[in-house]
Design a protein around this motif. Structure first.
Motif, mmCIF file in Angstrom:
data_model
loop_
_atom_site.group_PDB
_atom_site.id
_atom_site.type_symbol
_atom_site.label_atom_id
_atom_site.label_comp_id
_atom_site.label_asym_id
_atom_site.label_seq_id
_atom_site.Cartn_x
_atom_site.Cartn_y
_atom_site.Cartn_z
ATOM 1 N N GLU A 160 -63.475 -42.384 28.380
ATOM 2 C CA GLU A 160 -64.073 -42.979 26.932
ATOM 3 C C GLU A 160 -63.340 -42.234 25.641
ATOM 4 O OE1 GLU A 160 -68.855 -43.100 28.460
ATOM 5 O OE2 GLU A 160 -68.110 -40.972 27.952
ATOM 6 N N VAL A 161 -63.121 -41.034 26.038
ATOM 7 C CA VAL A 161 -62.130 -40.368 24.758
ATOM 8 C C VAL A 161 -60.869 -41.147 24.539
ATOM 9 C CG1 VAL A 161 -60.772 -38.476 24.252
ATOM 10 C CG2 VAL A 161 -63.004 -38.118 25.224
ATOM 11 N N HIS A 162 -60.130 -41.854 25.687
ATOM 12 C CA HIS A 162 -59.069 -42.674 25.552
ATOM 13 C C HIS A 162 -59.353 -44.012 24.803
ATOM 14 C CE1 HIS A 162 -55.184 -44.320 26.509
ATOM 15 N NE2 HIS A 162 -55.797 -45.328 27.077
ATOM 16 N N GLN A 163 -60.404 -44.336 25.176
ATOM 17 C CA GLN A 163 -60.981 -45.695 24.867
ATOM 18 C C GLN A 163 -61.197 -45.535 23.269
ATOM 19 O OE1 GLN A 163 -64.282 -47.159 27.171
ATOM 20 N NE2 GLN A 163 -62.736 -47.261 28.751
ATOM 21 N N LYS A 164 -61.638 -44.463 22.674
ATOM 22 C CA LYS A 164 -61.851 -44.154 21.312
ATOM 23 C C LYS A 164 -60.609 -43.951 20.680
ATOM 24 C CE LYS A 164 -66.578 -42.058 21.700
ATOM 25 N NZ LYS A 164 -67.362 -41.051 21.591
ATOM 26 N N GLY A 165 -59.442 -43.990 21.304
ATOM 27 C CA GLY A 165 -58.394 -43.611 20.617
ATOM 28 C C GLY A 165 -58.322 -41.894 20.149
ATOM 29 N N TYR A 166 -58.873 -41.250 20.963
ATOM 30 C CA TYR A 166 -59.030 -39.836 20.577
ATOM 31 C C TYR A 166 -59.510 -39.359 19.330
ATOM 32 C CZ TYR A 166 -56.485 -39.878 25.107
ATOM 33 O OH TYR A 166 -55.967 -40.179 26.447
ATOM 34 N N SER A 451 -52.119 -41.123 12.203
ATOM 35 C CA SER A 451 -53.331 -41.667 11.425
ATOM 36 C C SER A 451 -53.474 -40.959 10.312
ATOM 37 C CB SER A 451 -54.643 -41.680 12.231
ATOM 38 O OG SER A 451 -55.116 -40.317 12.437
ATOM 39 N N TRP A 452 -53.120 -39.610 10.219
ATOM 40 C CA TRP A 452 -53.154 -39.053 8.784
ATOM 41 C C TRP A 452 -52.130 -39.516 8.002
ATOM 42 C CZ3 TRP A 452 -49.552 -35.844 6.322
ATOM 43 C CH2 TRP A 452 -50.085 -34.995 5.315
ATOM 44 N N ALA A 455 -53.727 -42.746 6.396
ATOM 45 C CA ALA A 455 -54.667 -42.427 5.270
ATOM 46 C C ALA A 455 -54.416 -41.890 4.314
ATOM 47 C CB ALA A 455 -55.662 -41.615 6.025
ATOM 48 N N ARG A 456 -53.157 -41.160 4.273
ATOM 49 C CA ARG A 456 -52.683 -40.530 2.906
ATOM 50 C C ARG A 456 -51.834 -41.260 2.244
ATOM 51 N NH1 ARG A 456 -52.975 -35.163 1.875
ATOM 52 N NH2 ARG A 456 -51.328 -34.197 0.615
ATOM 53 N N TYR A 457 -50.917 -42.205 2.715
ATOM 54 C CA TYR A 457 -49.970 -42.743 2.114
ATOM 55 C C TYR A 457 -50.073 -44.198 2.176
ATOM 56 C CZ TYR A 457 -47.596 -38.353 3.117
ATOM 57 O OH TYR A 457 -47.531 -36.975 3.162
#
Length: 461
Positions: A160-166, A451-452, A455-457
């Motif tokens: 489940e963690v993997h499917q959520k993309g961590y 992903s950071w 989101a930032r750039y």
């Protein structure tokens, strides 16, 4: 007879258990560079017809991969030009034990051996620790060590963690768990099972407790001789993950799973004993607190002087360095003090219990490598009679003009590559092998867009 075996067993016990069907599977495992157990499951029928003393083959690429099992170029002994040949996993029968969380299963840890020469493979983590213990023994010393491991329990399964993309991970709790018995009770059915299974397998758990964030827990493994302690460490981590799989939850020993969470430590306790294991050579009753013997002072001096050089063995991953932050319970400065949790090295205990606690490692360490680094640098301190710096008093996060733990894997690689003591203690071939592993990890990380960053750039960059 072998009726309902528990804990460590002998090879003769194993044979009896195989004959009467109490055991039908033997796991033989080596430890890879990342601290994971790799191996095979051998069947009852095969074991009753074969003598496993010779060992079983494994592809030598297992000691030349990254975390995702890719095959980077540049390793001397494992590459496509040489065809990725075999080495032997030769069982160390002193590690043979029943695995109570798996049905009818025993496990034995193995050393990595060159079949042609019969010699231990020098780059194998267990060999690296054996080399330092052999050096200590030649000087009349025995090392006693123990690991304190912190981890996060998640309500999600690994899948489940993997499917959520961590992302959006569901922690097992909803407030700080540190020493909190009520919060700990929420997950006690799982923790109780973990403690019980570990003790039944011969890995003595002294205690468990809530740690300093939601869903974070700690278990303390009992003190023992250094090689056994490292064996217990890898078996403990592997076992807890297998138990988590069975329970439909997940456990992570990642040093810093989320920048908002407290990091997970892998504190190492160490003391130096005589060859017979009857006297703690760190203790000197004639001295005032702390009762440091001369050997303890010099050992500590070696640790302090060479920690930066050996940071790759104490903090092996890119993520490891994100744990080090002021007033985070993870140290940032390489100083020592008596019973002070803000320092890199904390002196605790008295008499036979007097020891050094290294608070620098995270829970992501390979114990064979981290233990070897501590032993090798400590013994070098005794050899060179390196005096430690003065005890630090107060908040060590505010210390000025003192050595700091490297701030990144890149800085740790630089310290390692420019260190003469690393080559001297490990040998040049081993040093270059692990340097290449770290460089590969850093280069891969440098190419990844996170992903950071998006989101930032993405809009405003």
């Amino acid at each position: 007879m072998c009726d309902q075996p528990m804990g460590k067993i002998s090879k003769a016990d194993l044979h009896a258990c195989l004959q009467n069907g109490v055991i039908d599977t033997l796991i033989i495992a080596i430890c890879d560079m990342q601290g994971r157990l790799m191996g095979k499951r051998l069947t009852r029928e095969f074991l009753l017809s074969q003598d496993l003393d010779h060992g079983t083959h494994f592809c030598n690429y297992l000691l030349g991969t990254d975390m995702e099992m890719t095959t980077p170029e540049g390793y001397q002994h494992m590459n496509w030009n040489q065809g990725y040949g075999d080495w032997l996993a030769k069982p160390d029968w002193s590690t043979l034990r029943i695995i109570p969380w798996l049905e009818k299963t025993a496990m034995v840890l193995a050393d990595s051996v060159d079949e042609k020469t019969g010699e231990l493979i020098e780059i194998a983590p267990r060999t690296i620790l054996r080399k330092q213990l052999k050096r200590a023994s030649s000087l009349g010393y025995q090392l006693h060590m123990a690991s304190e491991l912190e981890f996060y329990l998640l309500k999600d399964s690994y899948e489940e963690v993997h499917q959520k993309g961590y992302e959006h991970i569901c922690l097992a709790g909803h407030y700080n768990e540190d020493y909190n018995l009520l919060q700990g009770t929420r997950n006690e059915p799982i923790y109780a099972k973990m403690r019980k299974y570990m003790n039944q397998s011969g890995i003595l758990i002294e205690s468990s407790k809530g740690e300093a964030y939601t869903g974070q827990h700690e278990m303390n493994i009992s003190y023992s001789e250094a090689l056994s302690s490292a064996d217990h460490h890898v078996l403990f981590k592997h076992g807890l993950k297998e138990i988590a799989l069975q329970e439909g939850v997940a456990i992570t020993f990642m040093a810093k799973p989320d920048h908002r969470w407290t990091g997970s430590s892998g504190h190492i306790h160490l003391s130096l004993w005589d060859q017979e294991g009857t006297k703690n050579l760190f203790d000197d009753p004639k001295r005032t607190q702390p009762q440091m013997s001369e050997k303890m002072r010099f050992f500590l001096g070696g640790l302090l002087k060479y920690t930066r050089d050996f940071s790759l063995f104490l903090a092996p991953n890119v993520n490891s360095y994100k744990r080090y932050a002021p007033e985070s319970w993870a140290p940032v400065n390489i100083v020592w003090s008596y019973d002070n949790r803000s320092t890199g090295f904390r002196i605790v205990g008295k008499g036979s219990g007097l020891r050094i606690e290294n608070r620098i490692p995270g829970a992501d360490i390979n114990p064979y490598l981290a233990y070897a680094a501590m032993i090798g640098t400590g013994l070098k301190g005794i050899e060179k009679q390196i005096e430690p710096t003065e005890e630090f008093k107060g908040n060590a996060y505010q210390a000025q003009n003192v050595p700091r733990i490297p701030a990144s894997l890149a800085e740790a690689i630089h310290c390692w590559a420019n260190s003469e003591i690393v080559d001297e203690i490990l040998g040049e071939h081993v040093a270059r092998h692990y340097e290449l592993t770290a460089r590969n990890e850093q280069q891969l990380y440098d190419r990844i867009v996170t992903s950071w960053e998006r989101a930032r750039y993405f809009e405003q960059g």
